[in-house]
Design a protein around this motif. Structure first.
Motif, short mmCIF file in Angstrom:
data_model
loop_
_atom_site.label_atom_id
_atom_site.label_comp_id
_atom_site.label_asym_id
_atom_site.label_seq_id
_atom_site.Cartn_x
_atom_site.Cartn_y
_atom_site.Cartn_z
N ARG A 8 0.84 -1.20 0.00
CA ARG A 8 0.00 0.00 0.00
C ARG A 8 0.87 1.26 0.00
NH1 ARG A 8 -5.41 -0.92 3.76
NH2 ARG A 8 -6.17 -2.76 2.63
N LYS A 9 1.59 1.43 -1.06
CA LYS A 9 2.50 2.57 -1.16
C LYS A 9 2.00 3.65 -2.11
CE LYS A 9 6.67 -0.05 0.03
NZ LYS A 9 8.03 -0.47 -0.39
N PRO A 15 -9.90 -1.05 5.35
CA PRO A 15 -9.06 -0.03 6.00
C PRO A 15 -8.09 -0.63 7.00
CG PRO A 15 -11.40 0.57 6.04
CD PRO A 15 -11.32 -0.88 5.64
N TYR A 16 -7.14 0.18 7.41
CA TYR A 16 -6.13 -0.22 8.39
C TYR A 16 -6.64 -0.02 9.82
CZ TYR A 16 -1.29 -0.68 10.19
OH TYR A 16 -0.14 -1.08 10.82
N VAL A 17 -7.40 1.04 10.04
CA VAL A 17 -7.90 1.37 11.38
C VAL A 17 -9.35 1.83 11.27
CG1 VAL A 17 -7.55 2.71 13.49
CG2 VAL A 17 -5.59 2.15 12.03
N GLU A 18 -10.19 1.34 12.19
CA GLU A 18 -11.52 1.92 12.38
C GLU A 18 -11.44 2.89 13.54
OE1 GLU A 18 -16.15 0.61 13.20
OE2 GLU A 18 -14.53 -0.45 14.23
N ILE A 19 -11.92 4.11 13.34
CA ILE A 19 -11.89 5.15 14.36
C ILE A 19 -13.32 5.38 14.83
CG2 ILE A 19 -11.32 7.56 14.84
CD1 ILE A 19 -9.27 7.33 12.52
N VAL A 20 -13.58 5.16 16.11
CA VAL A 20 -14.94 5.23 16.65
C VAL A 20 -15.08 6.44 17.56
CG1 VAL A 20 -16.69 4.05 18.03
CG2 VAL A 20 -15.19 2.73 16.52
N SER A 70 -0.79 10.58 15.41
CA SER A 70 -1.11 9.90 16.66
C SER A 70 -1.35 8.41 16.46
CB SER A 70 -2.33 10.54 17.33
OG SER A 70 -2.06 11.86 17.73
N LEU A 71 -2.12 8.06 15.43
CA LEU A 71 -2.41 6.64 15.20
C LEU A 71 -1.14 5.87 14.86
CD1 LEU A 71 -5.76 6.62 13.18
CD2 LEU A 71 -5.37 5.81 15.50
N LEU A 97 -2.07 8.38 8.29
CA LEU A 97 -2.58 7.10 7.80
C LEU A 97 -3.83 7.35 6.97
CD1 LEU A 97 -2.26 4.72 10.90
CD2 LEU A 97 -0.82 4.79 8.87
N PRO A 98 -3.75 7.18 5.66
CA PRO A 98 -4.92 7.50 4.83
C PRO A 98 -5.98 6.41 4.82
CG PRO A 98 -3.10 6.79 3.45
CD PRO A 98 -2.57 6.82 4.85
N ASP A 99 -5.60 5.15 5.05
CA ASP A 99 -6.57 4.06 4.92
C ASP A 99 -7.27 3.80 6.26
OD1 ASP A 99 -4.03 3.33 5.73
OD2 ASP A 99 -4.12 1.32 4.89
#
Length: 610
Positions: free
Chosen positions: A304-305, A314-319, A431-432, A343-345
């Motif tokens: 994923r470059k 996605p890489y992270v779910e933000i709740v 931060s992530l 982190l875009p994904d």
């Protein structure tokens, strides 16, 4: 139970623990260190779980005949084993050979699809065994192969067992010869094992102490011989038919996110007939698989470059949890910061009582006015999900019970991480990344960051949460502590000072007023400086000028008077034919200097406020 390790006498407890949490079950396994599980010796235990061997096949009748001949000579009880060969559009259709297990049958692939993944799903859907053994149609297995892998599933319900294999050139053999050799317990009688090529996965297995120390054990679960509980197969959704290459790796990744433990068993020997295509042209094989894994396996960061891309998983779910009356400025700032980070994904999940928003005409005093506007603001952004809230959602973003609660899924699988934090503290740009790096450093399953009066922020590893649910844990956090570890951190470690200043600035923008603290003071100072350099208006009746304003007015007047005197002198010199002076006119310089001082003061204040 002997010496604290699980033995065959505890066979059904692992299953009970996984399904209803009633039994004590196996001891917690740290990461993928399956050392607490001690399998019984081959031939020294009594199997009880039925096994369904699923073989996807397209053509290759002779190789299939050899594979079925080996399965007909297995040590696993015949009454506990069925073999389902799924014909994936062979022409002519595959037939059942003379030498085959008693429970063998050929099934056509379900209509509406094709390929290995579709064929395996067809077989698993029609399987009656509690264990699903996936096997390639060109694999000839040793006598104890099925028994060796099945014994692990009698110990724990969340194990994925992986068999061994070596690649050989296909000799001229009859099914009868293979059956007799396997029944006698020696593949070496019919295959030249000294010339066999070892699988690269076995090198990884040896290097990581049987995958006990592996960070990503799913990498070696590449399909030719893998077994797992049927309910686990269906819980992760089976194989993805849209993945035409690398379907085994993608499936194994989702198993890892589900929380399983991967156990290789080198006593489950087999030979693979022929050299695989990826060994003949490795570069082409890698390029063929790459786009499928890039879209679906976020842990493959090397794939994923491409800048600015969005990916299927996605890489992270933000709740963020909003409540009934959220502050729209804060919500927009928090979502904006999350989507514009390093982190875009990522995907943002906004949890609120969206179901309370009626489609009827709202009244003038709509109590959900702000929530209604936020729904329209984010409803059409594919990176933002609107999820209804419910009781029982824990700090990890899930619950201790199976199933979903109030619309939010218990785990974010196949997304590998879930962040849950207060909307009042927007994420810093990196931060992530900082939080994930900290968790990757010690492989912890959860990171809790103290944000003071705003409450904690939590980052959870999905596989750790999945393991807790598989174990039927009543306390999810305690279970994650036992299997992966829980790490605690300070705000300054993940929100650098610059990011905290930017957050205060965003709060100022959302309210239209300078915030508290140094940032707000600098904004007020800039406003005063801007007002000071504006042309002085006529004095208001009854209001005295401030001392600093009077001083600036006197200074400007003096400079203007000097400028007029200089201009008059210059005019007189020109009239008398005198030469132009080489030095600057004092009055003009003084006036320019005063203006520069005022502008620089304003500029410095403004720059500091940014």
């Amino acid at each position: 139970m002997v010496g604290g390790n699980l033995t065959s006498g505890d066979a059904d407890k692992g299953h009970s623990r996984m399904t209803d949490g009633a039994a004590a079950g196996p001891p917690p396994i740290r990461h993928n260190d399956h050392s607490p599980l001690t399998p019984p010796a081959l031939g020294a235990w009594e199997p009880s779980l039925p096994v369904s061997v699923v073989i996807p096949a397209r053509g290759g009748q002779h190789r299939l005949d050899l594979a079925l001949a080996a399965l007909a000579a297995q040590s696993y009880p015949a009454h506990l084993m069925e073999v389902i060969v799924v014909d994936d559009g062979s022409d002519p259709p595959l037939r059942l050979p003379e030498i085959a297990p008693p429970g063998a049958r050929i099934e056509p692939a379900a209509p509406g699809g094709w390929g290995i993944a579709h064929a395996v799903n067809t077989g698993a859907a029609r399987a009656g065994g509690e264990i699903v053994q996936r096997l390639d149609s060109d694999m000839v297995v040793c006598r104890e192969h099925i028994e060796a892998l099945a014994r692990w599933h009698h110990l724990a319900g969340y194990v994925v067992a992986i068999g061994a294999k070596r690649f050989v050139e296909e000799p001229v053999l009859s099914p009868g010869e293979v059956h007799d050799a396997v029944r006698a317990g020696s593949l070496g009688e019919v295959f030249d094992l000294s010339a066999a090529q070892a699988s690269s996965t076995e090198q990884t297995i040896a290097r990581t102490n049987g995958l006990r120390t592996s960070r990503n054990p799913y990498h070696v679960c590449t399909g030719p011989t893998v077994s797992l509980r049927r309910e686990v197969f269906h819980a992760v959704g089976g194989f993805d038919p849209a993945v035409l290459r690398g379907e085994d790796t993608e499936f194994a990744y989702r198993l890892a996110a589900h929380g399983v433990v991967f156990v290789p068993d080198m006593e489950a020997q087999a030979v693979h007939l022929g050299i695989p295509a990826q060994r003949l042209d490795r570069e082409r094989a890698v390029r063929t698989v790459a786009p499928y894994l890039a879209q679906r396996v976020p842990l493959r960061r090397d794939l994923r470059k491409d800048p600015g891309r969005q990916w299927l998983v996605p890489y992270v779910e933000i709740v963020f949890r909003l409540g009934e009356d959220p502050d729209p400025g804060r919500v927009r700032a928090a979502v904006g910061a999350a989507l514009s980070g390093s982190l875009p994904d990522v995907v943002v999940t906004l949890v609120a009582p969206w179901s309370k928003l009626s489609e009827n005409r709202p009244g003038p005093d709509d109590p959900l006015f702000e929530l209604r506007l936020l729904r329209e603001h984010f409803a059409h952004d594919r990176r933002v999900r609107l999820t209804d809230e419910g009781d029982g959602i824990t700090a990890t973003g899930g619950t201790s019970a199976a199933g979903g609660v109030g619309g939010i899924t218990v785990t974010p699988a196949p997304i590998p991480f879930r962040y849950t934090g207060p909307v009042s503290v927007p994420l810093g740009r990196d931060s992530l990344e900082r939080m994930i790096a900290a968790m990757q450093d010690d492989r912890s399953g959860m990171l809790v960051v103290d944000l003071g009066e705003d409450g904690p922020a939590t980052l959870v590893r999905t596989e750790a949460l999945g393991r807790a649910l598989l174990l039927g844990a009543a306390d999810v956090t305690a279970s994650i502590e036992a299997t992966h570890g829980v790490r605690h951190g300070a705000r300054a470690d993940f929100w650098p000072a610059k990011d905290r200043k930017d957050q205060k600035a965003r709060k100022t923008e959302s309210t239209g007023k300078p915030g508290k603290g140094p940032q707000g003071a600098r904004a007020a100072q800039a406003a005063r400086a801007e007002k000071a350099v504006q042309p002085e208006a006529a004095a208001q009746p009854g209001r005295a000028a401030r001392p600093e304003k009077a001083a600036k007015t006197a200074e400007t007047a003096q400079a203007d008077k000097a400028a007029e005197a200089g201009k008059a002198a210059k005019t007189g010199q020109a009239a008398s034919g005198g030469a132009r002076p080489s030095a600057r006119v004092p009055g003009r310089a003084a006036s320019a200097a005063a203006r520069r001082r005022n502008w620089r003061s304003l500029l410095r204040s403004t720059l500091r406020s940014d």
